[in-house]
Design a protein around this motif. Structure first.
Motif, PDB file in Angstrom:
ATOM      1  N   ALA A 288      -1.442   3.546  -4.554  1.00  0.00           N
ATOM      2  CA  ALA A 288      -0.120   3.020  -4.956  1.00  0.00           C
ATOM      3  C   ALA A 288      -0.074   2.778  -6.467  1.00  0.00           C
ATOM      4  O   ALA A 288       0.932   3.087  -7.124  1.00  0.00           O
ATOM      5  CB  ALA A 288       0.189   1.732  -4.185  1.00  0.00           C
TER       6      ALA A 288
ATOM      7  N   SER B 141       0.840  -1.209   0.000  1.00  0.00           N
ATOM      8  CA  SER B 141       0.000   0.000   0.000  1.00  0.00           C
ATOM      9  C   SER B 141       0.874   1.256   0.000  1.00  0.00           C
ATOM     10  O   SER B 141       0.424   2.340  -0.358  1.00  0.00           O
ATOM     11  CB  SER B 141      -0.964  -0.008   1.186  1.00  0.00           C
ATOM     12  OG  SER B 141      -0.248  -0.132   2.390  1.00  0.00           O
ATOM     13  N   ASP B 142       2.157   1.114   0.370  1.00  0.00           N
ATOM     14  CA  ASP B 142       3.086   2.253   0.298  1.00  0.00           C
ATOM     15  C   ASP B 142       3.865   2.277  -1.023  1.00  0.00           C
ATOM     16  O   ASP B 142       4.816   3.025  -1.178  1.00  0.00           O
ATOM     17  CB  ASP B 142       4.060   2.239   1.492  1.00  0.00           C
ATOM     18  CG  ASP B 142       4.919   0.982   1.543  1.00  0.00           C
ATOM     19  OD1 ASP B 142       4.824   0.142   0.614  1.00  0.00           O
ATOM     20  OD2 ASP B 142       5.689   0.826   2.511  1.00  0.00           O
ATOM     21  N   GLY B 143       3.455   1.429  -1.969  1.00  0.00           N
ATOM     22  CA  GLY B 143       4.083   1.441  -3.289  1.00  0.00           C
ATOM     23  C   GLY B 143       5.351   0.616  -3.389  1.00  0.00           C
ATOM     24  O   GLY B 143       6.078   0.702  -4.383  1.00  0.00           O
TER      25      GLY B 143
ATOM     26  N   VAL C 104       8.253   5.704  -4.091  1.00  0.00           N
ATOM     27  CA  VAL C 104       7.284   4.689  -4.549  1.00  0.00           C
ATOM     28  C   VAL C 104       8.104   3.747  -5.424  1.00  0.00           C
ATOM     29  O   VAL C 104       8.242   3.974  -6.619  1.00  0.00           O
ATOM     30  CB  VAL C 104       6.137   5.327  -5.384  1.00  0.00           C
ATOM     31  CG1 VAL C 104       5.159   4.272  -5.855  1.00  0.00           C
ATOM     32  CG2 VAL C 104       5.440   6.420  -4.592  1.00  0.00           C
TER      33      VAL C 104
ATOM     34  N   LYS D  58      -5.160  -0.508  -2.704  1.00  0.00           N
ATOM     35  CA  LYS D  58      -3.974  -0.420  -3.564  1.00  0.00           C
ATOM     36  C   LYS D  58      -4.106   0.701  -4.600  1.00  0.00           C
ATOM     37  O   LYS D  58      -3.185   0.925  -5.391  1.00  0.00           O
ATOM     38  CB  LYS D  58      -3.741  -1.756  -4.285  1.00  0.00           C
ATOM     39  CG  LYS D  58      -3.513  -2.947  -3.360  1.00  0.00           C
ATOM     40  CD  LYS D  58      -2.185  -2.851  -2.642  1.00  0.00           C
ATOM     41  CE  LYS D  58      -1.988  -3.959  -1.621  1.00  0.00           C
ATOM     42  NZ  LYS D  58      -1.675  -5.249  -2.196  1.00  0.00           N
TER      43      LYS D  58
ATOM     44  N   ASP E  82       0.136   6.173  -8.281  1.00  0.00           N
ATOM     45  CA  ASP E  82       1.484   6.737  -8.194  1.00  0.00           C
ATOM     46  C   ASP E  82       2.473   5.956  -9.063  1.00  0.00           C
ATOM     47  O   ASP E  82       3.389   6.526  -9.649  1.00  0.00           O
ATOM     48  CB  ASP E  82       1.965   6.726  -6.735  1.00  0.00           C
ATOM     49  CG  ASP E  82       1.138   7.663  -5.868  1.00  0.00           C
ATOM     50  OD1 ASP E  82       0.388   8.483  -6.425  1.00  0.00           O
ATOM     51  OD2 ASP E  82       1.237   7.557  -4.623  1.00  0.00           O
ATOM     52  N   THR E  83       2.281   4.643  -9.135  1.00  0.00           N
ATOM     53  CA  THR E  83       3.196   3.786  -9.900  1.00  0.00           C
ATOM     54  C   THR E  83       3.043   3.989 -11.401  1.00  0.00           C
ATOM     55  O   THR E  83       4.022   4.089 -12.132  1.00  0.00           O
ATOM     56  CB  THR E  83       2.920   2.297  -9.567  1.00  0.00           C
ATOM     57  OG1 THR E  83       3.208   2.093  -8.194  1.00  0.00           O
ATOM     58  CG2 THR E  83       3.744   1.362 -10.421  1.00  0.00           C
TER      59      THR E  83
END
Ligand code: PGA
Length: 272
Positions: free
Chosen positions: A205, A135-137, A218, A202, A208-209
Motif C-alpha cells: 500500500a 492494506s488496500d490503500g 488506492v 502495509k 502504491d501510495t
C-alpha cells in the motif's frame, strides 16, 4: 511527498508526535484531524507523555476524527468515540466540546455529514491531519473506487477491511458493514497531512501510495496531489519503496537546513 523512514514504529511515532507537539505549541488553538486503528496508538501514547511530563497543553485544541462505524453508539466499546476517549482524550486536558467524531447512530446521515463538513469549515479547517492506511490503500474508510473528490458520507466497507478489523470485534460477522467517513476531498483540504504506516503488511500500500500512479483504486495515492504530506513509516512498511536512497538524501538536506548549516548545502557558495 516527504518520506521519513525510521527503524521501527516507536521511533516513527515519536517523530509524528513531535510534529503534532510543535504545532500545538506554536498554535495552541489549532485544529487536529485524528485517526483510529492500531497505527496511531504509539503517537497518542507519546502525546499523553508530553502532556503529563512536559505540560503540553491541549486545552484550546479542536479535533475532528476521520470516521465512525454505522450502528455503534458512542459508548460501544468498539466505537471510535470510545477508542479516542480511552486512548487519548481521557488522558489530556482537552475540552470535550472541542472533540468531534461522526455519529454512527445519526438518523439522517445526509444531514449529519453535511453538518460535519460545516463544523470543520467553521473551525477554520484542519491544520494537521493524521492518517493511517489500510492494506488496500484506503485512507479513513475511503475504500478502493471512492471518488477522489468525495466528501463526508456513508461508505460500504470492503471484505478486506472487514477481515482486517474482525480482530477487534471477535469475528467478521460482527463488524459493521457501513461507516461514515470524511471523503478524500475533505482530507485533501487539510493544511498538512501525516501518513503513518508500520509493518510489512502495509508495504504494498505504501509503495502504491508513494511511487504508484494517482488512482481511486488506492485512495491514499491522492495525497500525491496535496501540497504538504509527510509519510512516516518503519523499515518494514518502506520495504518495497524503490527510491529510498533519495528520500534519505532529502532528509539529510532537511536536517542541515533546520540546523542552519546552509553552506554545506551550497547555499551562498560561489560556484562559478
Ligand atoms: P490500522 O488500520 O491502523 O489498524 O492498521 C489502518 C486503516 O485501516 O486505516
Amino acid at each position: 511527498m516527504r518520506v521519513i523512514i525510521e527503524l521501527d514504529a516507536e521511533l516513527a511515532s515519536r517523530r509524528c508526535a513531535r510534529f503534532v507537539a510543535d504545532l500545538v505549541r506554536k498554535e495552541p488553538n489549532c485544529v487536529l484531524g485524528l485517526a483510529t486503528g492500531s497505527t496511531p496508538l504509539l503517537t497518542y501514547r507519546e502525546l499523553i507523555r508530553m502532556h503529563k511530563e512536559e505540560g503540553l497543553d491541549f486545552s484550546q485544541v479542536t479535533t475532528f476524527n476521520l470516521d465512525e462505524y454505522v450502528g455503534l453508539s458512542s459508548v460501544h466499546p468498539q466505537s471510535y468515540r470510545q477508542f479516542m476517549q480511552v486512548n487519548l482524550f481521557d488522558h489530556l486536558n482537552i475540552n470535550p466540546n472541542g472533540t468531534n467524531i461522526p455519529d454512527g447512530r445519526a438518523l439522517d446521515f445526509e444531514a449529519h455529514c453535511r453538518q460535519y463538513e460545516q463544523r470543520i469549515h467553521d473551525a477554520g479547517g484542519i491544520d494537521l491531519q493524521i492518517l493511517g492506511i489500510g492494506s488496500d490503500g484506503h485512507i479513513a474508510f475511503n475504500e478502493p473506487g471512492s471518488s477522489l473528490g468525495s466528501r463526508t458520507r456513508l461508505k460500504t466497507l470492503t471484505s478486506e477491511t472487514i477481515r482486517d478489523n474482525a480482530r477487534f470485534f471477535g469475528g467478521e460477522d460482527k463488524v459493521p458493514r457501513l461507516a461514515v467517513t470524511m471523503g478524500v476531498g475533505t482530507i485533501l483540504e487539510s493544511r498538512r497531512c501525516i501518513l503513518l504506516a508500520f509493518g510489512a503488511h502495509k508495504a504494498a500500500a505504501i509503495r502504491d501510495t508513494v511511487e504508484g500512479s494517482v488512482t481511486a483504486q488506492v485512495t491514499a495515492s491522492a495525497l500525491q496531489l496535496h501540497r504538504e504530506v509527510v509519510c512516516i513509516c518503519d523499515e518494514a512498511a518502506a520495504g518495497l519503496l524503490v527510491r529510498r536512497a533519495y528520500y534519505a538524501e532529502v532528509e539529510r538536506a532537511q536536517s542541515l537546513l533546520e540546523a542552519g548549516e546552509r553552506t554545506q548545502l551550497g547555499i551562498g557558495n560561489q560556484l562559478g
